[in-house]
Design a protein around this motif. Structure first.
Motif, PDB file in Angstrom:
ATOM      1  N   MET A   1       0.838  -1.176   0.000  1.00 40.39           N
ATOM      2  CA  MET A   1       0.000   0.000   0.000  1.00 40.39           C
ATOM      3  C   MET A   1       0.889   1.247   0.000  1.00 40.39           C
ATOM      4  N   GLN A   2       0.603   2.168  -0.863  1.00 35.62           N
ATOM      5  CA  GLN A   2       1.398   3.382  -0.944  1.00 35.62           C
ATOM      6  C   GLN A   2       0.727   4.504  -0.165  1.00 35.62           C
ATOM      7  N   ASP A   3       1.520   5.155   0.654  1.00 34.36           N
ATOM      8  CA  ASP A   3       1.074   6.330   1.400  1.00 34.36           C
ATOM      9  C   ASP A   3       2.034   7.453   1.075  1.00 34.36           C
ATOM     10  N   TRP A   4       1.659   8.321   0.140  1.00 33.12           N
ATOM     11  CA  TRP A   4       2.517   9.415  -0.302  1.00 33.12           C
ATOM     12  C   TRP A   4       2.363  10.600   0.646  1.00 33.12           C
ATOM     13  N   VAL A   5       3.506  11.101   1.129  1.00 33.39           N
ATOM     14  CA  VAL A   5       3.517  12.241   2.047  1.00 33.39           C
ATOM     15  C   VAL A   5       4.498  13.293   1.534  1.00 33.39           C
ATOM     16  N   THR A   6       4.362  14.507   2.027  1.00 32.69           N
ATOM     17  CA  THR A   6       5.267  15.591   1.660  1.00 32.69           C
ATOM     18  C   THR A   6       6.628  15.377   2.336  1.00 32.69           C
ATOM     19  N   THR A   7       7.610  16.122   1.876  1.00 35.23           N
ATOM     20  CA  THR A   7       8.939  16.043   2.484  1.00 35.23           C
ATOM     21  C   THR A   7       8.876  16.420   3.962  1.00 35.23           C
ATOM     22  N   LYS A   8       8.117  17.447   4.275  1.00 35.68           N
ATOM     23  CA  LYS A   8       7.978  17.887   5.669  1.00 35.68           C
ATOM     24  C   LYS A   8       7.470  16.748   6.549  1.00 35.68           C
ATOM     25  N   ASP A   9       6.450  16.049   6.073  1.00 39.75           N
ATOM     26  CA  ASP A   9       5.905  14.932   6.846  1.00 39.75           C
ATOM     27  C   ASP A   9       6.864  13.746   6.878  1.00 39.75           C
ATOM     28  N   ALA A  10       7.543  13.497   5.776  1.00 37.05           N
ATOM     29  CA  ALA A  10       8.471  12.360   5.703  1.00 37.05           C
ATOM     30  C   ALA A  10       9.608  12.501   6.716  1.00 37.05           C
ATOM     31  N   THR A  37       9.850   4.828  -7.151  1.00 34.98           N
ATOM     32  CA  THR A  37       9.546   3.779  -6.175  1.00 34.98           C
ATOM     33  C   THR A  37       9.382   4.370  -4.781  1.00 34.98           C
ATOM     34  N   HIS A  38      10.371   5.149  -4.358  1.00 35.35           N
ATOM     35  CA  HIS A  38      10.372   5.719  -3.016  1.00 35.35           C
ATOM     36  C   HIS A  38       9.952   7.181  -2.991  1.00 35.35           C
ATOM     37  N   VAL A  50       7.312  14.125  -3.223  1.00 39.19           N
ATOM     38  CA  VAL A  50       6.468  13.357  -2.314  1.00 39.19           C
ATOM     39  C   VAL A  50       7.111  11.991  -2.141  1.00 39.19           C
ATOM     40  N   TRP A  51       6.853  11.387  -1.014  1.00 43.31           N
ATOM     41  CA  TRP A  51       7.557  10.180  -0.601  1.00 43.31           C
ATOM     42  C   TRP A  51       6.562   9.077  -0.248  1.00 43.31           C
ATOM     43  N   ASP A  52       6.815   7.862  -0.752  1.00 45.38           N
ATOM     44  CA  ASP A  52       6.041   6.694  -0.329  1.00 45.38           C
ATOM     45  C   ASP A  52       6.639   6.283   1.011  1.00 45.38           C
TER      46      ASP A  52
END
Length: 79
Positions: A1-10, A37-38, A50-52
């Motif tokens: 499952m992919q959960d894409w988040v912003t750099t700040k959240d990552a 991928t990441h 954005v980051w998985d």
């Protein structure tokens, strides 16, 4: 499952510095986080990445990274 988040959240979730994430781990020449991928670019040139988060956590674990209490625990790593 992919959960894409912003750099700040990552960086908050992973407990690492922004510069380390972007310039070291996601460096196209020698980093281990792979574009597509990441992480991926935003829609525009000036958009942030954005980051998985699950894929990033899994790869960091494979690289020997140890998560501390500072890393957000409610985001699960996909198996």
């Amino acid at each position: 499952m992919q959960d894409w988040v912003t750099t700040k959240d990552a960086v908050r979730i992973l407990g690492i510095k922004r510069q380390t994430l972007k310039r070291k781990y996601a460096n196209p020449n020698n980093g281990f986080l792979i574009e597509g991928t990441h992480w991926k670019h935003g829609m525009y040139q000036s958009s942030s990445k954005v980051w998985d988060i699950n894929a990033c956590k899994q790869m960091l674990l494979q690289q020997g990274y140890t998560f501390t209490k500072g890393a957000k625990e409610d985001t699960k790593v996909s198996q």
